[in-house]
Design an enzyme around this catalytic site. Structure first.
Site, PDB file in Angstrom:
ATOM      1  CG  HIS A   1      -1.731  -6.931  -9.654  1.00  0.00           C
ATOM      2  ND1 HIS A   1      -0.997  -6.384  -8.613  1.00  0.00           N
ATOM      3  CD2 HIS A   1      -1.475  -6.136 -10.738  1.00  0.00           C
ATOM      4  CE1 HIS A   1      -0.332  -5.330  -9.051  1.00  0.00           C
ATOM      5  NE2 HIS A   1      -0.602  -5.164 -10.338  1.00  0.00           N
TER       6      HIS A   1
ATOM      7  NE  ARG B   1       9.922  -1.184  -6.396  1.00  0.00           N
ATOM      8  CZ  ARG B   1       8.586  -1.231  -6.490  1.00  0.00           C
ATOM      9  NH1 ARG B   1       8.017  -1.988  -7.427  1.00  0.00           N
ATOM     10  NH2 ARG B   1       7.832  -0.546  -5.675  1.00  0.00           N
TER      11      ARG B   1
ATOM     12  CG  ASP C   1       4.563  -3.327  -7.494  1.00  0.00           C
ATOM     13  OD1 ASP C   1       4.958  -2.197  -7.185  1.00  0.00           O
ATOM     14  OD2 ASP C   1       3.357  -3.629  -7.608  1.00  0.00           O
TER      15      ASP C   1
ATOM     16  CE  LYS D   1       0.787  -3.339   2.157  1.00  0.00           C
ATOM     17  NZ  LYS D   1       0.651  -2.226   3.119  1.00  0.00           N
ATOM     18  CG  HIS D   2      -0.661  -6.731  -1.783  1.00  0.00           C
ATOM     19  ND1 HIS D   2      -1.971  -6.479  -1.461  1.00  0.00           N
ATOM     20  CD2 HIS D   2      -0.020  -5.536  -1.713  1.00  0.00           C
ATOM     21  CE1 HIS D   2      -2.134  -5.189  -1.225  1.00  0.00           C
ATOM     22  NE2 HIS D   2      -0.956  -4.598  -1.363  1.00  0.00           N
TER      23      HIS D   2
ATOM     24  CD  GLU E   1       5.488  -0.959  -3.221  1.00  0.00           C
ATOM     25  OE1 GLU E   1       5.026   0.188  -3.225  1.00  0.00           O
ATOM     26  OE2 GLU E   1       4.975  -1.913  -3.832  1.00  0.00           O
TER      27      GLU E   1
ATOM     28  CG  HIS F   1       7.051   4.232  -8.625  1.00  0.00           C
ATOM     29  ND1 HIS F   1       7.755   3.190  -8.067  1.00  0.00           N
ATOM     30  CD2 HIS F   1       5.812   3.731  -8.898  1.00  0.00           C
ATOM     31  CE1 HIS F   1       7.001   2.118  -8.019  1.00  0.00           C
ATOM     32  NE2 HIS F   1       5.808   2.417  -8.501  1.00  0.00           N
TER      33      HIS F   1
END
Length: 442
Positions: free
Chosen positions: A92, A193, A195, A198-199, A222, A290
């Site tokens: 995004h 990494r 973020d 899964k989206h 993630e 976090h």
């Protein structure tokens, strides 16, 4: 071998540079820095870095491109070398209230680029900053993911999360994401990494995972899961369809259950064999990350501080996975004051440093269970290390067979007690809710 990753959460780049000696001496092998891509530089809220404005610029309230280049160079020249991973947002863009909110970086920012040309040229990662990067045609327009849609894979992939504009997996978007990652790798980053992975659609993941230009980079994602439904719909396909590593949420949930009231430490003896942990070579293991202290929906996942200590002993004592340590500057305490100082400079806590020393010393040695019960877990690492965890609220002792362990002097790196191991049996006395990590004197 050093491989423990320190998540320098919301640290200024210059502070990281200034503390590299401390980080090295504590035994870490890698750093995970917050998202470096251009975000709001005016405030200091941690979440700002997770709302990118322009892939082509490296600038945030944590620092700019030159400081980042210096950080990477110093990490790679310090002995022993530290790897540097960057947190990356490609699902995004920023949620901004402006008339052209789906144009990025937007007309106001393009004017800012022209007005402060020297600043933005110095922090330019790639591309032509005189023109925009994304338009409304580059975004999915499915609206927010609703609470009852989190097990609908298409809605999670193609919907907006909390009003954050969701990028399409169109050729133009994919080309910019790939170009951005290649440019960051050229700066010296050792891995990334991803973020909210899964989206992302499989097409968006393959775009960078299968890129020859990024073949030397380490990727981990993630894949946030907290239920069987989410594991079946997101995690299992992710493991089948990609080679990328991931946060080991199944193991984290198993740890929570094992240390919880009525839980059994037996669940931690062979979690991977029982489908309660990721494969050893694809797991990034953690006790707190976090999102958990900063998101009210996940704060119920926090362990009691003593259980957190015991869980760290477990993930740094066991074989398998890439352990990650979270260390902040009390950001979560602004909202939840009872957690003040809980993770402040956690990277140099004496117990954490002792655990990392043990982990580094036994790295690559097989793990063998010596004793397991609901309240006690004891295992060895090769012939040189013993880990014992007591979750009970009372003094206890445990006896086990010493076959496979060296007959020699050992030190518990946490309490600094000494013992001499010899014969066929060993008995350890343990205080309530404590752990021991015994390392053989070489």
């Amino acid at each position: 071998m050093r491989d423990v990753v320190l998540h320098v959460f919301n640290w200024q780049y210059q502070e990281i540079i200034n503390r590299l000696g401390e980080i090295r001496d504590a035994g870490y092998g890698a750093l995970l820095i917050p998202p470096p891509i251009y975000s709001d530089v005016k405030g200091h809220d941690w979440w700002q870095c997770y709302q990118p404005k322009d892939y082509r610029v490296v600038l945030s309230h944590l620092g700019g491109k030159q400081e980042l280049k210096e950080l990477i160079e110093q990490c790679h020249t310090i002995e022993p070398k530290l790897k540097v991973y960057a947190d990356i947002i490609i699902n995004h863009m920023a949620n901004e209230t402006r008339p052209d909110r789906l144009n990025f970086p937007g007309e106001a920012e393009l004017a800012n680029y022209r007005k402060n040309q020297a600043l933005f040229e110095a922090n330019r990662l790639y591309g032509d900053l005189s023109v925009g990067l994304f338009s409304p045609f580059d975004f999915n327009r499915g609206g927010n993911i609703e609470r009852d849609q989190w097990c609908d894979r298409d809605r999670v992939i193609y919907g907006d999360y909390n009003n954050l504009p969701d990028l399409m997996d169109s050729p133009w978007v994919l080309s910019q994401q790939r170009t951005m990652l290649i440019a960051l790798a050229a700066m010296g980053f050792d891995g990334f990494r991803i973020d909210a992975i899964k989206h992302l659609s499989e097409r968006m993941i393959d775009n960078f995972a299968d890129s020859e230009s990024l073949a030397g980079s380490y990727f981990f994602g993630e894949v946030l899961t907290g239920s069987d439904c989410e594991e079946n719909i997101f995690l299992d396909p992710f493991l089948r369809e990609t080679w990328i590593s991931a946060y080991d949420f199944p193991l984290f949930q198993t740890i929570r259950e094992a240390f919880g009231f009525g839980g059994s430490l037996r669940k931690l003896a062979h979690p991977e064999a029982e489908n309660n942990a990721l494969p050893w070579d694809r797991a990034v293991t953690f006790v707190v990350n976090h999102d958990i202290p900063h998101n009210k929906d996940f704060r119920g996942w926090l362990l009691d501080p003593t259980d957190e200590h015991l869980a760290y002993v477990y993930i740094l004592g066991r074989d398998g996975g890439l352990p990650l340590i979270y260390s902040d500057h009390n950001e979560s305490a602004h909202t939840y004051s009872k957690d003040r100082d809980r993770w402040f400079d956690a990277f140099q806590r004496e117990d954490i440093k002792a655990m990392i020393k043990f982990h580094n010393a036994v790295h690559g040695n097989p793990m063998t269970i010596l004793y397991d019960s609901d309240l006690l877990l004891v295992f060895r690492r090769g012939e040189n290390g013993i880990v014992a965890i007591n979750k009970a609220g009372y003094d206890t002792s445990v006896e086990f067979n010493t076959w496979g362990l060296k007959s020699s002097s050992y030190e518990d790196l946490i309490s600094h007690r000494q013992m001499r191991l010899g014969g066929d049996r060993c008995t350890l006395s343990m205080n309530p809710r404590t752990a021991q990590m015994w390392l053989c004197h070489q």
